[in-house]
Design a protein around this motif. Structure first.
Motif, short mmCIF file in Angstrom:
data_model
loop_
_atom_site.label_atom_id
_atom_site.label_comp_id
_atom_site.label_asym_id
_atom_site.label_seq_id
_atom_site.Cartn_x
_atom_site.Cartn_y
_atom_site.Cartn_z
N GLU A 210 0.82 -1.21 0.00
CA GLU A 210 0.00 0.00 0.00
C GLU A 210 0.85 1.26 0.00
OE1 GLU A 210 -3.49 0.39 -0.37
OE2 GLU A 210 -2.87 -1.57 -1.13
N LEU A 211 2.00 1.19 0.66
CA LEU A 211 2.91 2.33 0.69
C LEU A 211 3.40 2.65 -0.72
CD1 LEU A 211 4.30 4.26 2.73
CD2 LEU A 211 6.21 2.65 2.79
N VAL A 212 3.83 1.63 -1.45
CA VAL A 212 4.31 1.82 -2.82
C VAL A 212 3.16 2.30 -3.71
CG1 VAL A 212 5.19 0.63 -4.87
CG2 VAL A 212 6.19 0.17 -2.62
N ARG A 213 2.02 1.65 -3.59
CA ARG A 213 0.88 2.00 -4.45
C ARG A 213 0.43 3.44 -4.20
NH1 ARG A 213 -4.50 2.33 -4.53
NH2 ARG A 213 -4.69 1.95 -2.30
N ASN A 214 0.25 3.79 -2.94
CA ASN A 214 -0.23 5.14 -2.62
C ASN A 214 0.79 6.21 -2.97
OD1 ASN A 214 -2.83 4.55 -1.60
ND2 ASN A 214 -1.97 3.86 0.33
N HIS A 215 2.07 5.90 -2.79
CA HIS A 215 3.10 6.88 -3.11
C HIS A 215 3.12 7.16 -4.61
CE1 HIS A 215 6.38 9.36 -1.81
NE2 HIS A 215 7.23 8.79 -2.64
N SER A 216 2.94 6.11 -5.41
CA SER A 216 2.89 6.31 -6.86
C SER A 216 1.68 7.14 -7.26
CB SER A 216 2.88 4.97 -7.60
OG SER A 216 1.61 4.34 -7.52
N ALA A 217 0.59 7.01 -6.50
CA ALA A 217 -0.61 7.79 -6.79
C ALA A 217 -0.41 9.26 -6.42
CB ALA A 217 -1.81 7.21 -6.03
N LYS A 218 0.14 9.49 -5.24
CA LYS A 218 0.34 10.86 -4.78
C LYS A 218 1.30 11.62 -5.68
CE LYS A 218 2.80 11.74 -1.06
NZ LYS A 218 3.23 11.86 0.36
N LEU A 219 2.33 10.94 -6.15
CA LEU A 219 3.35 11.59 -6.97
C LEU A 219 3.04 11.50 -8.46
CD1 LEU A 219 6.68 10.56 -5.21
CD2 LEU A 219 5.13 12.43 -4.70
N ILE A 220 1.97 10.78 -8.84
CA ILE A 220 1.62 10.55 -10.24
C ILE A 220 2.87 10.11 -11.01
CG2 ILE A 220 0.41 11.45 -12.27
CD1 ILE A 220 -0.77 13.63 -10.56
N CYS A 221 3.40 8.98 -10.60
CA CYS A 221 4.65 8.50 -11.19
C CYS A 221 4.62 6.99 -11.34
CB CYS A 221 5.84 8.91 -10.30
SG CYS A 221 5.94 8.00 -8.74
N GLY A 222 5.61 6.48 -12.05
CA GLY A 222 5.88 5.06 -12.03
C GLY A 222 6.83 4.78 -10.89
N TYR A 223 6.63 3.68 -10.18
CA TYR A 223 7.47 3.36 -9.02
C TYR A 223 7.93 1.92 -9.12
CZ TYR A 223 9.29 4.36 -4.35
OH TYR A 223 10.12 4.62 -3.28
N LEU A 224 9.25 1.72 -9.16
CA LEU A 224 9.85 0.38 -9.24
C LEU A 224 10.53 0.07 -7.93
CD1 LEU A 224 9.60 1.36 -12.25
CD2 LEU A 224 11.61 -0.01 -12.73
N TYR A 225 10.03 -0.95 -7.26
CA TYR A 225 10.54 -1.33 -5.94
C TYR A 225 11.20 -2.69 -6.04
CZ TYR A 225 10.46 -2.02 -0.84
OH TYR A 225 10.81 -2.22 0.48
N ALA A 226 12.53 -2.72 -5.86
CA ALA A 226 13.29 -3.98 -5.94
C ALA A 226 13.79 -4.35 -4.55
CB ALA A 226 14.46 -3.84 -6.90
N ASP A 227 13.42 -5.51 -4.07
CA ASP A 227 13.65 -5.89 -2.67
C ASP A 227 14.65 -7.04 -2.55
OD1 ASP A 227 13.25 -5.91 0.08
OD2 ASP A 227 11.46 -7.19 -0.04
N ALA A 228 15.45 -7.02 -1.49
CA ALA A 228 16.39 -8.11 -1.21
C ALA A 228 15.62 -9.40 -0.93
CB ALA A 228 17.27 -7.76 -0.02
N GLY A 229 16.28 -10.52 -1.21
CA GLY A 229 15.59 -11.80 -1.03
C GLY A 229 16.51 -12.90 -0.55
N GLU A 230 16.28 -14.09 -1.08
CA GLU A 230 17.03 -15.26 -0.65
C GLU A 230 18.51 -15.09 -0.98
OE1 GLU A 230 16.81 -20.14 -0.99
OE2 GLU A 230 15.54 -18.86 -2.26
N GLY A 231 19.35 -15.50 -0.08
CA GLY A 231 20.78 -15.32 -0.22
C GLY A 231 21.34 -14.40 0.84
N GLU A 232 20.50 -13.44 1.31
CA GLU A 232 20.92 -12.60 2.43
C GLU A 232 21.06 -13.45 3.70
OE1 GLU A 232 21.88 -9.58 2.54
OE2 GLU A 232 21.12 -8.59 0.73
N SER A 233 21.88 -13.00 4.63
CA SER A 233 22.08 -13.73 5.88
C SER A 233 20.77 -13.85 6.65
CB SER A 233 23.12 -13.02 6.74
OG SER A 233 23.18 -13.61 8.03
N SER A 234 20.55 -15.02 7.21
CA SER A 234 19.35 -15.25 8.02
C SER A 234 19.68 -15.28 9.51
CB SER A 234 18.68 -16.56 7.60
OG SER A 234 19.58 -17.65 7.81
#
Length: 648
Positions: A210-234
């Protein structure tokens, strides 16, 4: 890129902590794969060259130097690939360590953007290693490449795609009250990329989305969110690779968490720019106290972008039934409340409405009944008038009569055949000639009857025409075009059907429900020509084209100001398999011709409530000269004839 689309990608490599060479190879595999699939922008997670979870290993020179070597390797690899890549790494500058996003294209490091907000709470302790980025524009040298800008205020500018200007957030930057991207868009950025390492805790994914979605709406922009995943230390945390692509409040693509899944879609830059232009409260790009630097790049090829994003063939109608029911309930309420206010203001206790047994007059009667219930007025004061004439069929006549009686309104039947015949005879028109005069005389006589009955009963004439008819000018001027309040004026035809269906599905009276379903099953017709063997002989969609196409055209013309050629491409995607390109071209041409030539009817519309984002009221959403010509738009359409082999 074609018609303002740019294909973008958010990708999560499976890394090894503190192994830059391995990680760079994993990153390049994804760059190769997705650039070959057409992606022009690829975003990777925060600190992905080393791993976000290196902790005190960030204090080791050998790790930092290794990351720089691999950054240079990836940059060089972009020389032969038509792509802009963003990767995250730790970077030493003047004795301080920064968490940066590097933009790479055309074989070069274009710029380094340091993270603005350094979290140091709960599970985060980045301040132990990293320094907060500054807006001040500085320049650094990396392995022989000189003059690389280093600042939070860098915008990556595509020199041969005027609408593509990219700003950078890094993880926490999005979660603060005023993210850096707010300033980026005020400087003109249309796309924001976010390199992130957001760990997973219960329920956090919903908030993040919702944060990403709403921020793209408020700023009228495209928003690309790339997140860390498997491979990071657990050791203490787990990362879910929750990659998201959003555009102006809509999530276009979202990864399944814990899969290191790549997401790819297309951003519509023209839509973003047009929306900002339409909204007068969105400020123009402005001079700022802290200036920006532009990191320029270019694309060698601007080929047509193949769309993978969903193009809805019914943009006015929500896809899910629950959303659709909510929308229908809301619209019926807005329509009824608008009429309620008008009745209160005029102190009218009676309304007059023409009822034909068709969809539009059915919806109007349902709305009137709801308004009367809200005012606690007796429904018998709703005067529903059926005026059978040359084209009236038994089916529509019976449905009109039965619906009126079922709703408790007062039915008045006033046949107008003789009156129309006398009128046509008086102006010297041959009754055997079934032309526009023959048809419109019926519509105007009906309106004359309704207006005079409203005076007789001290009431208001309620209009039944819908938005789609008004867009096409499919209404007789000073006939069904005119009323004292038009309750359906901003409801498109494709939605009228669902409003009546919603009423049929929720009403307690089973007989009324069946009646409404039969009305829904009746072909759309003005019934102005004599029936053939008792059945409707005049079908509106055979004459002006399918309403589902026209509503699609109307949405993109009015909502986003798209050019005809772009609407044609979108319609070809949305209706592929339903209509061929020739059919779409034919009715799109018809739409523009009618839309321009019929503006004079819309310039003097009666009042009516706006219910959605598209309306044609001359007092609000459409202030258009009645004598504007369509040639520029038709010329753009004609350019499609050779490219797609379409035409008449």
């Amino acid at each position: 890129m074609y018609n303002g689309y740019v294909k973008v990608c958010a990708a999560t490599p499976k890394i090894k902590v503190a192994d830059p060479r391995y990680n760079a190879n994993q990153i390049m595999e994804l760059v190769k794969k997705n650039s070959e699939a057409g992606a022009k922008i690829i975003v990777f997670p925060e600190l992905c060259l080393t791993g976000y979870t290196c902790s005190d290993l960030f204090l080791q020179d050998i790790l930092l130097e290794g990351a720089l070597r691999q950054l240079e390797y990836i940059a060089k690899e972009t020389k032969d690939r038509d792509v802009l890549v963003f990767v995250g790494l730790p970077f030493m500058k003047e004795g301080k360590l920064y968490n940066v996003a590097a933009g790479l294209a055309n074989g070069k490091i274009l710029g380094l953007v340091p993270k603005s907000y350094i979290p140091n709470y709960s599970e985060f302790y980045e301040a132990r290693h990293f320094t907060k980025g500054r807006k001040k524009i500085e320049y650094v040298n990396i392995n022989g490449q000189e003059g690389i800008p280093f600042s939070t205020n860098i915008l990556f500018r595509c020199t041969n795609q005027k609408d593509l200007l990219i700003g950078v957030d890094i993880c926490e930057d999005l979660w603060v009250p005023v993210p850096p991207s707010c300033q980026h868009v005020l400087k003109g950025a249309t796309v924001i990329v976010n390199l992130s390492a957001s760990d997973e805790t219960t329920g956090k994914d919903m908030y993040r989305r919702e944060l990403v979605r709403n921020h793209s709406a408020k700023l009228i922009c495209g928003y690309l969110y790339a997140d860390a995943g498997e491979g990071e230390s657990s050791t203490d945390l787990v990362f879910g690779a929750h990659n998201i692509i959003a555009e102006n409040g809509t999530v276009l693509a979202e990864a399944e968490r814990f899969q290191n899944e790549t997401v790819i879609s297309e951003l519509d830059l023209e839509r973003l720019v047009n929306e900002r232009r339409r909204m007068s409260t969105f400020p123009a790009a402005e001079e700022m106290e802290q200036e920006y630097v532009y990191a320029d790049f270019y694309y060698k090829g601007l080929e047509e972008t193949v769309l993978t994003r969903f193009v809805d063939k019914a943009p006015f109608v929500p896809g899910s039934k629950s959303d659709r029911d909510r929308r229908c309930r809301e619209i019926l309420t807005i329509q009824a409340l608008g009429l309620k206010k008008r009745l209160e203001h005029t102190n009218a206790k009676t309304v007059v409405v023409g009822i034909s047994g068709g969809l539009d007059s059915t919806l109007a009667l349902l709305v009137i009944a709801k308004a009367f219930d809200l005012l606690k007025l007796e429904r018998k004061n709703i005067i529903a008038v059926t005026m059978p004439c040359f084209g009236t069929t038994d089916r529509t006549y019976q449905n009109a009569v039965n619906l009126t009686l079922k709703l408790g309104a007062t039915l008045k039947e006033i046949p107008i055949s003789e009156e129309v015949t006398m009128h046509l005879d008086s102006i010297g028109h041959d009754m055997k000639t079934h032309d526009v005069t023959y048809e419109n005389a019926q519509a105007r006589i009906r309106t004359l009857v309704l207006m005079n009955m409203a005076n007789l009963y001290n009431g208001l004439v309620i209009g039944t025409g819908d938005l789609s008819e008004l867009a096409l000018g499919w209404a007789t001027y000073n006939g069904d075009h005119m009323s004292m309040y038009g309750v359906n004026a901003s409801v498109p035809k494709t939605l009228v059907k669902y409003l009546v269906l919603y009423y049929a599905e929720t009403v307690v009276d089973e007989e009324l429900s069946k009646l409404l379903l039969d009305i829904l099953d009746t072909p759309v017709s003005p019934e102005l020509l004599p029936p053939k063997e008792g059945a409707i002989s005049q079908r509106t969609e055979d004459i002006v084209g399918p309403y589902e196409l026209h509503d699609f055209f109307l949405y993109y013309v009015m909502r986003f100001g798209y050019r005809p050629s772009k609407i044609f491409v979108l319609a070809s995607y949305a209706f592929g398999g339903t209509y061929d390109k020739n059919v779409i071209y034919k009715w799109l041409t018809t739409f523009y011709k009618r839309f321009f030539s019929q503006q004079y009817k819309r310039s003097c519309l009666p009042d009516g409530p706006k219910v959605g984002s598209v309306a044609v009221s001359p007092r609000g959403d459409l202030r258009m000269p009645s004598d504007a010509v369509a040639e520029v738009w038709l010329e753009d359409l004609r350019k499609l004839e050779d490219k797609y082999g379409v035409g008449f």
